[in-house]
Motif scaffolding. Structure first.
Motif, short mmCIF file in Angstrom:
data_model
loop_
_atom_site.label_atom_id
_atom_site.label_comp_id
_atom_site.label_asym_id
_atom_site.label_seq_id
_atom_site.Cartn_x
_atom_site.Cartn_y
_atom_site.Cartn_z
N ASP A 1 -40.98 -38.95 70.59
CA ASP A 1 -42.39 -38.08 71.36
C ASP A 1 -41.10 -36.90 72.72
N PRO A 2 -41.51 -36.54 73.36
CA PRO A 2 -40.92 -35.84 74.09
C PRO A 2 -40.56 -36.88 74.92
N SER A 3 -41.67 -37.96 75.56
CA SER A 3 -40.53 -38.94 76.85
C SER A 3 -39.02 -39.05 75.83
N ALA A 4 -38.69 -38.78 75.01
CA ALA A 4 -37.32 -39.29 74.57
C ALA A 4 -35.97 -38.50 74.18
N ARG A 5 -36.24 -37.08 74.77
CA ARG A 5 -36.00 -35.58 74.94
C ARG A 5 -34.61 -36.42 75.87
N ARG A 6 -34.59 -37.46 77.01
CA ARG A 6 -33.40 -37.36 78.28
C ARG A 6 -32.31 -38.22 77.18
N PHE A 7 -32.96 -38.51 76.12
CA PHE A 7 -31.59 -39.19 75.58
C PHE A 7 -31.42 -38.13 74.10
N ALA A 8 -31.74 -36.85 73.89
CA ALA A 8 -31.02 -36.59 73.15
C ALA A 8 -29.93 -35.89 72.76
N ALA A 9 -29.38 -35.65 74.14
CA ALA A 9 -28.30 -35.40 73.95
C ALA A 9 -27.05 -36.58 73.82
N LYS A 10 -27.51 -37.80 73.35
CA LYS A 10 -26.90 -38.39 73.05
C LYS A 10 -26.72 -38.43 71.38
N ALA A 11 -27.56 -38.03 70.77
CA ALA A 11 -28.02 -38.09 69.69
C ALA A 11 -27.52 -36.73 68.51
N ASP A 12 -26.53 -36.64 67.68
CA ASP A 12 -26.42 -35.78 66.88
C ASP A 12 -27.08 -34.50 65.97
N ILE A 13 -28.30 -35.14 66.02
CA ILE A 13 -29.13 -34.49 65.26
C ILE A 13 -30.78 -35.04 66.02
N TRP A 14 -31.44 -34.41 66.55
CA TRP A 14 -32.84 -34.65 67.66
C TRP A 14 -33.52 -33.88 67.23
N LEU A 15 -34.88 -34.39 66.88
CA LEU A 15 -36.34 -33.97 65.94
C LEU A 15 -37.38 -34.91 67.20
N GLU A 16 -38.09 -33.71 67.21
CA GLU A 16 -39.35 -34.18 67.91
C GLU A 16 -41.15 -34.08 67.67
N CYS A 17 -41.77 -34.73 67.57
CA CYS A 17 -42.76 -35.40 67.29
C CYS A 17 -44.11 -35.91 68.29
N PRO A 18 -44.57 -35.07 68.47
CA PRO A 18 -45.65 -35.56 70.10
C PRO A 18 -46.74 -37.08 69.06
N VAL A 19 -47.43 -37.91 69.73
CA VAL A 19 -47.92 -39.06 69.30
C VAL A 19 -49.27 -38.91 70.00
N ASP A 20 -48.92 -37.91 71.44
CA ASP A 20 -50.81 -38.48 71.89
C ASP A 20 -52.13 -38.42 71.13
N SER A 21 -53.19 -38.80 71.64
CA SER A 21 -54.61 -39.27 71.34
C SER A 21 -55.42 -38.84 72.47
N VAL A 22 -56.26 -38.98 72.06
CA VAL A 22 -58.01 -39.37 72.12
C VAL A 22 -58.38 -40.76 72.27
N SER A 23 -57.50 -41.69 71.81
CA SER A 23 -58.11 -42.73 72.22
C SER A 23 -56.84 -43.54 73.39
N ALA A 24 -57.62 -44.68 73.22
CA ALA A 24 -56.90 -45.80 73.92
C ALA A 24 -54.87 -45.72 73.23
N PHE A 25 -54.87 -45.84 72.03
CA PHE A 25 -53.19 -45.60 71.27
C PHE A 25 -52.75 -44.75 70.73
N ASP A 26 -51.24 -44.79 71.30
CA ASP A 26 -50.82 -43.67 70.19
C ASP A 26 -51.12 -43.28 68.95
N SER A 27 -50.90 -41.81 68.26
CA SER A 27 -51.33 -41.73 66.53
C SER A 27 -50.57 -41.07 66.84
#
Length: 272
Positions: free
Chosen positions: A204-230
């Protein structure tokens, strides 16, 4: 210290009215944004002065600071009770938005690079900690149908070092870095890269700070209206990756599927 921890710490010393106010805060941490201080006071059945006194006892200047604190908690992945758990329309809308955001912002070049790397790797290790581990298991199950040498880590009772040992040039280490990662996550990514493996990072976007350390970066949000990530959009991305790998492997992938299907029948593992 989180607000629920602060309340738990101070609760025994609170008066009856402050405890009522504290209980109301805990019940509505997920939807505080829809209230102002006066409405929250009425909801809890205490005076505005009591509610304000509680905020100060908990270390907050005012209600706005409380709301900002709870927003920060949810954004970091902490389960915060939402009071709209029955609102399926809102849940569906958020899920659809996550899917839209995932695929609209997906870099086609990075996606192609990821599928080609997963298809051609000598060995493939899928690392998923905590809530990311089921995603790693699911992707492994999909990929095993069209290629071999796919492992998921960390296995129960195993340290990550012994799982990662033996991976190097020509191999791929895919890390699922969704939020509430362990403290050693960055070190694991760096170790995989240092060993010579191609590294693919999905998070998810919070992992962007690690993206430069990886060869390939794919972003995927997990936000939810519920108490838990989806993880609905993440699971959809796993399906896209697996399908892409099968397309790259072409005949080799189809041959493995045919072999596995034949073994299913020979072993009587699946219903006809």
């Amino acid at each position: 210290m989180r607000i629920d921890e602060r309340i738990g710490h101070h609760y025994p010393e609170l008066g009856p009215q402050e405890q009522k106010a504290a209980d109301t805060l805990l019940d509505h941490l997920g939807d505080l944004a829809v209230y102002n201080a006066a409405e929250l006071s009425r909801l809890s059945g205490v005076s505005k002065a009591t509610m304000s006194r509680l905020f100060r006892r908990l270390g907050f200047a005012d209600f706005n600071e409380v709301k900002e604190h709870t927003r920060t908690l949810r954004a970091s992945g902490v389960p915060v009770a939402a009071h709209e758990e029955g609102d399926l329309a809102a849940h569906l809308a958020y899920e659809l938005d996550n899917l839209r955001r995932t695929f609209e912002q997906l870099d086609a070049g990075q996606l192609t690079a990821a599928t080609e790397a997963l298809a051609s790797a000598g060995q493939l290790l899928l690392i998923g900690f905590r809530n990311s581990f089921p995603l790693a298991l699911h992707l492994r199950q999909q990929l095993l149908q069209c290629r071999g040498n796919v492992a998921a880590a960390p296995q129960p009772g195993q340290s990550i070092g012994e799982e990662l040992a033996g991976y190097g040039a020509g191999d791929v280490v895919l890390l699922l870095g969704f939020r509430r990662r362990p403290a050693a996550f960055a070190a694991v990514l760096e170790a995989a890269a240092a060993g010579g493996s191609t590294t693919v990072l999905i998070g998810d976007p919070s992992a962007r700070r690690f993206a430069a350390k990886a060869d390939i970066w794919l972003e995927c949000p997990v936000d939810s209206v519920s108490a838990f990530d989806s993880y609905a959009s993440a699971m959809s991305l796993m399906s896209v990756l697996a399908n892409g790998v099968l397309a790259v492997r072409a005949k080799a992938g189809r041959d493995r599927i045919r072999e596995a299907t034949g073994l299913f029948s020979a072993l009587g593992e699946l219903e006809e």
